[in-house]
Design an enzyme around this catalytic site. Structure first.
Site, mmCIF file in Angstrom:
data_model
loop_
_atom_site.group_PDB
_atom_site.id
_atom_site.type_symbol
_atom_site.label_atom_id
_atom_site.label_comp_id
_atom_site.label_asym_id
_atom_site.label_seq_id
_atom_site.Cartn_x
_atom_site.Cartn_y
_atom_site.Cartn_z
ATOM 1 N N THR A 121 0.835 -1.196 0.000
ATOM 2 C CA THR A 121 0.000 0.000 0.000
ATOM 3 C C THR A 121 0.868 1.243 0.000
ATOM 4 O O THR A 121 1.927 1.288 0.643
ATOM 5 C CB THR A 121 -0.932 0.028 1.223
ATOM 6 O OG1 THR A 121 -1.553 1.320 1.318
ATOM 7 C CG2 THR A 121 -0.176 -0.227 2.519
ATOM 8 N N SER A 166 -1.739 3.771 10.446
ATOM 9 C CA SER A 166 -2.682 2.950 11.199
ATOM 10 C C SER A 166 -2.018 1.621 11.519
ATOM 11 O O SER A 166 -0.957 1.290 10.973
ATOM 12 C CB SER A 166 -3.961 2.701 10.391
ATOM 13 O OG SER A 166 -3.699 1.798 9.317
ATOM 14 N N TYR A 177 -3.132 -1.173 10.572
ATOM 15 C CA TYR A 177 -3.166 -1.903 9.304
ATOM 16 C C TYR A 177 -1.947 -1.554 8.462
ATOM 17 O O TYR A 177 -1.246 -2.445 7.963
ATOM 18 C CB TYR A 177 -4.442 -1.564 8.533
ATOM 19 C CG TYR A 177 -4.286 -1.756 7.046
ATOM 20 C CD1 TYR A 177 -4.210 -3.026 6.491
ATOM 21 C CD2 TYR A 177 -4.190 -0.659 6.186
ATOM 22 C CE1 TYR A 177 -4.046 -3.202 5.118
ATOM 23 C CE2 TYR A 177 -4.033 -0.820 4.828
ATOM 24 C CZ TYR A 177 -3.953 -2.093 4.300
ATOM 25 O OH TYR A 177 -3.775 -2.254 2.949
ATOM 26 N N HIS A 178 -1.676 -0.271 8.283
ATOM 27 C CA HIS A 178 -0.534 0.129 7.466
ATOM 28 C C HIS A 178 0.784 -0.335 8.097
ATOM 29 O O HIS A 178 1.731 -0.681 7.384
ATOM 30 C CB HIS A 178 -0.533 1.645 7.267
ATOM 31 C CG HIS A 178 -1.643 2.136 6.388
ATOM 32 N ND1 HIS A 178 -2.782 2.716 6.894
ATOM 33 C CD2 HIS A 178 -1.808 2.102 5.037
ATOM 34 C CE1 HIS A 178 -3.591 3.046 5.887
ATOM 35 N NE2 HIS A 178 -3.019 2.677 4.755
ATOM 36 N N LYS A 231 1.502 -3.807 7.005
ATOM 37 C CA LYS A 231 2.051 -3.858 5.655
ATOM 38 C C LYS A 231 3.543 -3.550 5.647
ATOM 39 O O LYS A 231 4.314 -4.133 4.865
ATOM 40 C CB LYS A 231 1.301 -2.874 4.756
ATOM 41 C CG LYS A 231 -0.129 -3.261 4.451
ATOM 42 C CD LYS A 231 -0.204 -4.475 3.524
ATOM 43 C CE LYS A 231 -1.572 -4.641 2.921
ATOM 44 N NZ LYS A 231 -1.664 -5.739 1.962
#
Length: 386
Positions: free
Chosen positions: A144, A179, A181-182, A185
């Protein structure tokens, strides 16, 4: 090419499977249907009705005469994943199989822990399975652009050459994820890079921008093949939310000032990018990074574009600014490189190419499924709770 698609029931995984199957590749998909379960958890649903994976695979076989293999299991279950890699023996793996929502990861401690355990463990399991059973396989991993954050310098493609105290080196580009989530990644990228260096794996990290659109040439063949369209405040994108709000007669809700700038691309370009990466694989031991987007927009600009497109349908779509639930810069410099996929031959579609009008038509077709209560943000980045 024998291609295994992880997360093959999802928004991008399913269209990718169709596209690569249509191109003549031998394709199999694996999924644990967690994304469908999260809809039940949140009380949300796709605007477009989506058939079960079993129904979609059967419909594709009837329409095209081509078979997509199907495996049901969890990437965090190493016994399942190891057997899958060993028995299917993929030449390439396209990895979409992760929890992909920043707001979902920020709901509370439980969701943050789940996101990181699920994403990082699943990818690490995959790396071990590849090293053991398919060491020459090319891993194409969906990353991402959010890994980079919003630095006050140009964003390069994965690496940056710096000179420090008279010495020069090319190093991974600094990451400032926004976040949990990031962050997951970023950890994925580090783990994959490490395994390429020490085990000689080959991998391409596709740092993808925000994807828009719901139609591909394959999906257009039959409604049974349709992929999902998320517009809720947890899994939906701002652009999807604006489009649905316009059709519902609701104000377009911009978080904060709306100066947040990101990279965007058409879903058809996502499929093209994945295929280009597969057809031009990384070398053994190479971890390469492609920034996968075609245009940059700020949120306020997207809202204005949707308002203008809606006017062509006689829809008045006022814009409303809400307090921003996220902790992010609302006005910032943003200039990211995206040349490597273009150099491989990407011919991009652009948002101005009647895309908004075509998606609005899809939204209008399913307007009876719109649930306005899903528009409002329900996750606050500043709130911590168990």
């Amino acid at each position: 090419m024998r291609i295994l698609i992880l997360g093959g029931d999802g928004y991008l995984g399913w269209p990718t499977a169709l596209h690569l199957s249509q191109r003549g590749h031998e394709v199999a998909v694996a999924d644990n249907f967690a994304r469908r379960a999260w809809d039940h958890e949140l009380g949300a649903e796709s605007l477009t009705p989506i058939r079960s994976l079993h129904e979609r695979v059967a419909a594709w076989r009837n329409i095209s005469g081509r078979t997509i293999g199907m495996f049901v299991g969890d990437l965090c279950d190493y016994a399942f994943l190891e057997a899958l890699v060993r028995d299917f023996a993929p030449e390439a793996v396209v990895h979409f199989g992760e929890q992909r929502s920043a707001p979902y990861s920020m709901i509370d401690r439980r969701h943050a822990v789940f996101t990181q355990q699920n994403n990082i463990t699943g990818t690490l399991n995959l790396l071990y399975a590849l090293a053991e059973h398919a060491p020459d396989c090319h891993l194409v991993k969906l990353g991402t652009m959010g890994e980079y954050g919003t630095p006050n310098i140009d964003i390069e493609e994965g690496y940056i050459t710096i000179t420090h105290k008279g010495r020069t080196d090319t190093l991974p580009y600094p990451k400032q994820p926004g976040s949990f989530y990031h962050l997951s990644k970023v950890h994925d990228s580090h783990n994959i890079h490490f395994c390429c260096r020490v085990w000689g794996l080959r991998a391409t990290d596709l740092n993808q921008g925000v994807v828009y659109g719901v139609d591909t040439p394959e999906i257009a063949l039959d409604e049974r093949l349709r992929t999902r369209f998320d517009y809720d405040a947890v899994f939906g994108t701002a652009l999807n939310r604006f489009l649905v709000q316009a059709v519902a007669g609701e104000p377009l809700t911009v978080y904060g000032k709306g100066g947040q700038t990101r990279g965007f691309l058409d879903i058809r370009d996502t499929l093209a990018c994945v295929e280009l990466a597969l057809l031009h694989p990384a070398e053994r031991g190479e971890f390469r990074v492609f920034n996968q987007f075609t245009e940059q927009f700020d949120v306020a600009g997207l809202a204005a574009a949707v308002r203008e497109a809606a006017q062509a349908f006689g829809i008045d779509a006022p814009i409303e600014h809400l307090p921003n639930p996220r902790v992010e810069r609302e006005e910032h410099y943003y200039n990211a490189a995206n040349t490597r996929l273009r150099d491989l031959g990407l011919q991009p579609h652009f948002l101005s190419d009647t895309l908004l009008e075509s998606v609005l038509r899809v939204v209008m077709r399913y307007r009876d499924r719109i649930r306005p209560e899903l528009f409002r943000p329900a996750v606050d980045w500043r709130r911590t709770q168990n």
